[in-house]
Design a protein around this motif. Structure first.
Motif, PDB file in Angstrom:
ATOM      1  N   ALA A   1       0.827  -1.212   0.000  1.00 61.92           N
ATOM      2  CA  ALA A   1       0.000   0.000   0.000  1.00 61.92           C
ATOM      3  C   ALA A   1       0.860   1.261   0.000  1.00 61.92           C
ATOM      4  N   VAL A   2       1.911   1.290   0.829  1.00 62.09           N
ATOM      5  CA  VAL A   2       2.751   2.500   0.891  1.00 62.09           C
ATOM      6  C   VAL A   2       3.675   2.597  -0.324  1.00 62.09           C
ATOM      7  N   ILE A   3       4.085   1.469  -0.863  1.00 63.17           N
ATOM      8  CA  ILE A   3       4.882   1.512  -2.101  1.00 63.17           C
ATOM      9  C   ILE A   3       4.041   2.105  -3.226  1.00 63.17           C
ATOM     10  N   MET A   4       2.781   1.662  -3.343  1.00 59.22           N
ATOM     11  CA  MET A   4       1.900   2.205  -4.382  1.00 59.22           C
ATOM     12  C   MET A   4       1.669   3.698  -4.183  1.00 59.22           C
ATOM     13  N   PHE A   5       1.449   4.118  -2.923  1.00 58.13           N
ATOM     14  CA  PHE A   5       1.292   5.547  -2.646  1.00 58.13           C
ATOM     15  C   PHE A   5       2.525   6.300  -3.138  1.00 58.13           C
ATOM     16  N   HIS A   6       3.692   5.847  -2.747  1.00 59.49           N
ATOM     17  CA  HIS A   6       4.940   6.554  -3.059  1.00 59.49           C
ATOM     18  C   HIS A   6       5.166   6.644  -4.564  1.00 59.49           C
ATOM     19  N   ILE A   7       4.935   5.546  -5.270  1.00 62.65           N
ATOM     20  CA  ILE A   7       5.123   5.540  -6.725  1.00 62.65           C
ATOM     21  C   ILE A   7       4.170   6.526  -7.400  1.00 62.65           C
ATOM     22  N   VAL A   8       2.886   6.433  -7.069  1.00 64.65           N
ATOM     23  CA  VAL A   8       1.891   7.298  -7.716  1.00 64.65           C
ATOM     24  C   VAL A   8       2.120   8.764  -7.358  1.00 64.65           C
ATOM     25  N   PHE A   9       2.390   9.054  -6.079  1.00 64.75           N
ATOM     26  CA  PHE A   9       2.639  10.422  -5.633  1.00 64.75           C
ATOM     27  C   PHE A   9       3.838  11.018  -6.374  1.00 64.75           C
ATOM     28  N   ASN A  10       4.951  10.286  -6.416  1.00 62.87           N
ATOM     29  CA  ASN A  10       6.139  10.786  -7.113  1.00 62.87           C
ATOM     30  C   ASN A  10       5.905  10.934  -8.610  1.00 62.87           C
ATOM     31  N   PHE A  11       5.172   9.982  -9.206  1.00 67.28           N
ATOM     32  CA  PHE A  11       4.931  10.029 -10.646  1.00 67.28           C
ATOM     33  C   PHE A  11       4.105  11.254 -11.020  1.00 67.28           C
ATOM     34  N   ILE A  12       3.090  11.565 -10.239  1.00 72.98           N
ATOM     35  CA  ILE A  12       2.273  12.753 -10.514  1.00 72.98           C
ATOM     36  C   ILE A  12       3.146  14.001 -10.462  1.00 72.98           C
ATOM     37  N   GLY A  13       3.948  14.123  -9.405  1.00 71.71           N
ATOM     38  CA  GLY A  13       4.813  15.296  -9.270  1.00 71.71           C
ATOM     39  C   GLY A  13       5.870  15.379 -10.346  1.00 71.71           C
ATOM     40  N   ALA A  14       6.504  14.252 -10.653  1.00 71.58           N
ATOM     41  CA  ALA A  14       7.577  14.240 -11.653  1.00 71.58           C
ATOM     42  C   ALA A  14       7.035  14.531 -13.049  1.00 71.58           C
ATOM     43  N   LEU A  15       5.889  13.961 -13.375  1.00 69.76           N
ATOM     44  CA  LEU A  15       5.285  14.207 -14.683  1.00 69.76           C
ATOM     45  C   LEU A  15       4.864  15.671 -14.808  1.00 69.76           C
ATOM     46  N   ASP A  16       4.344  16.239 -13.715  1.00 72.78           N
ATOM     47  CA  ASP A  16       3.982  17.652 -13.731  1.00 72.78           C
ATOM     48  C   ASP A  16       5.224  18.520 -13.936  1.00 72.78           C
ATOM     49  N   MET A  17       6.327  18.187 -13.249  1.00 71.42           N
ATOM     50  CA  MET A  17       7.571  18.944 -13.424  1.00 71.42           C
ATOM     51  C   MET A  17       8.049  18.860 -14.867  1.00 71.42           C
ATOM     52  N   ARG A  18       8.038  17.664 -15.416  1.00 71.75           N
ATOM     53  CA  ARG A  18       8.469  17.470 -16.800  1.00 71.75           C
ATOM     54  C   ARG A  18       7.642  18.333 -17.743  1.00 71.75           C
ATOM     55  N   ASN A  19       6.329  18.327 -17.552  1.00 74.86           N
ATOM     56  CA  ASN A  19       5.454  19.107 -18.423  1.00 74.86           C
ATOM     57  C   ASN A  19       5.689  20.603 -18.265  1.00 74.86           C
ATOM     58  N   ARG A  20       5.928  21.061 -17.035  1.00 73.67           N
ATOM     59  CA  ARG A  20       6.219  22.478 -16.825  1.00 73.67           C
ATOM     60  C   ARG A  20       7.529  22.879 -17.488  1.00 73.67           C
ATOM     61  N   TYR A  21       8.545  22.040 -17.377  1.00 79.62           N
ATOM     62  CA  TYR A  21       9.838  22.360 -17.984  1.00 79.62           C
ATOM     63  C   TYR A  21       9.721  22.376 -19.498  1.00 79.62           C
ATOM     64  N   GLN A  22       8.921  21.460 -20.030  1.00 77.00           N
ATOM     65  CA  GLN A  22       8.712  21.402 -21.464  1.00 77.00           C
ATOM     66  C   GLN A  22       8.026  22.685 -21.941  1.00 77.00           C
ATOM     67  N   ASN A  23       7.044  23.156 -21.176  1.00 74.41           N
ATOM     68  CA  ASN A  23       6.319  24.367 -21.543  1.00 74.41           C
ATOM     69  C   ASN A  23       7.153  25.631 -21.357  1.00 74.41           C
ATOM     70  N   GLU A  24       8.230  25.550 -20.562  1.00 74.04           N
ATOM     71  CA  GLU A  24       9.070  26.711 -20.320  1.00 74.04           C
ATOM     72  C   GLU A  24      10.165  26.865 -21.366  1.00 74.04           C
ATOM     73  N   GLY A  25      10.134  26.088 -22.412  1.00 76.92           N
ATOM     74  CA  GLY A  25      11.151  26.278 -23.425  1.00 76.92           C
ATOM     75  C   GLY A  25      11.679  24.990 -24.017  1.00 76.92           C
ATOM     76  N   GLY A  26      10.948  23.914 -23.846  1.00 76.44           N
ATOM     77  CA  GLY A  26      11.297  22.682 -24.533  1.00 76.44           C
ATOM     78  C   GLY A  26      12.436  21.892 -23.931  1.00 76.44           C
ATOM     79  N   VAL A  27      12.719  22.047 -22.635  1.00 72.56           N
ATOM     80  CA  VAL A  27      13.815  21.273 -22.054  1.00 72.56           C
ATOM     81  C   VAL A  27      13.443  19.814 -21.869  1.00 72.56           C
ATOM     82  N   ALA A  28      12.181  19.518 -21.772  1.00 70.67           N
ATOM     83  CA  ALA A  28      11.763  18.117 -21.646  1.00 70.67           C
ATOM     84  C   ALA A  28      11.103  17.689 -22.936  1.00 70.67           C
ATOM     85  N   ARG A  29      11.551  16.577 -23.474  1.00 68.99           N
ATOM     86  CA  ARG A  29      11.002  16.076 -24.736  1.00 68.99           C
ATOM     87  C   ARG A  29      10.736  14.579 -24.596  1.00 68.99           C
ATOM     88  N   GLY A  30       9.849  14.073 -25.428  1.00 70.48           N
ATOM     89  CA  GLY A  30       9.630  12.631 -25.471  1.00 70.48           C
ATOM     90  C   GLY A  30       8.331  12.277 -24.930  1.00 70.48           C
TER      91      GLY A  30
END
Length: 197
Positions: free
Chosen positions: A168-197
């Motif tokens: 249960a806590v492993i699933m929480f940690h994975i999903v929580f981090n994935f949401i945050g990391a994906l959001d960061m990636r998308n923000r960086y991509q929108n700030e000038g294309g540093v994230a691609r793929g």
């Protein structure tokens, strides 16, 4: 911390991934050694039971708090949410699958150590405090420190509430981090294309 960011700026994506694999692999080996010495692997594996209610609760909590965290990261000024550029270096130029696999590695390793060993043997507060201290790059940033403290309390509480269900806590940690990391990636991509793929 500044030296770590500067060092990582000169590393390729593969080199950064290797560092994560080595660091997390060493933590897992350390944890296995502690388990063998203390109780034996078969007794400990009782924590790895799949209980749909606990897993659903972990994923639901991760979605709520991960979404809230991503929203606050977009709302608040960058000076409050920036960890010195380390997350930007880790998640830029990564595909969502790569980010997910990194989140799986981090989630499994950290929960194996902090909940599966430290919380079981030393208690709620020890696991929470050590989890916060391991995220030392947040200690001088008020918002990020508050964020990691709240997250640590939620994870440690979920572990207690789910009768020490590690999945249960492993699933929480994975999903929580994935949401945050994906959001960061998308923000960086929108700030000038540093994230691609």
């Amino acid at each position: 911390m500044a030296n770590a960011v500067e060092t990582m700026k000169n590393m390729s994506k593969k080199e950064i991934t290797r560092v994560f694999l080595l660091q997390n692999g060493l933590l897992i080996l350390l944890g296995i050694g502690i388990i063998f010495i203390s109780t034996g692997i078969l007794n400990w594996m009782g924590q790895l039971r799949f209980d749909w209610v606990s897993v659903f609760l972990g994923v639901a909590l991760a979605c709520v708090f991960g979404g809230l965290n991503a929203w606050l990261d977009r709302l608040l000024p960058e000076r409050l949410t920036d960890d010195g550029g380390l997350n930007r270096l880790i998640f830029r130029n990564r595909k969502p699958l790569d980010i997910f696999l990194l989140c799986c590695l981090i989630g499994v390793t950290e929960e194996f150590i902090f909940r599966g060993i430290i919380q079981v043997y030393f208690g709620f507060w020890a696991s929470m405090i050590l989890f916060v201290l391991v995220h030392f790059r947040y200690l001088n940033k008020g918002y990020l420190l508050f964020n990691v403290i709240i997250t640590s309390i939620i994870i440690a509480g979920l572990f207690q509430f789910s009768n020490q269900n590690l999945i249960a806590v492993i699933m929480f940690h994975i999903v929580f981090n994935f949401i945050g990391a994906l959001d960061m990636r998308n923000r960086y991509q929108n700030e000038g294309g540093v994230a691609r793929g």
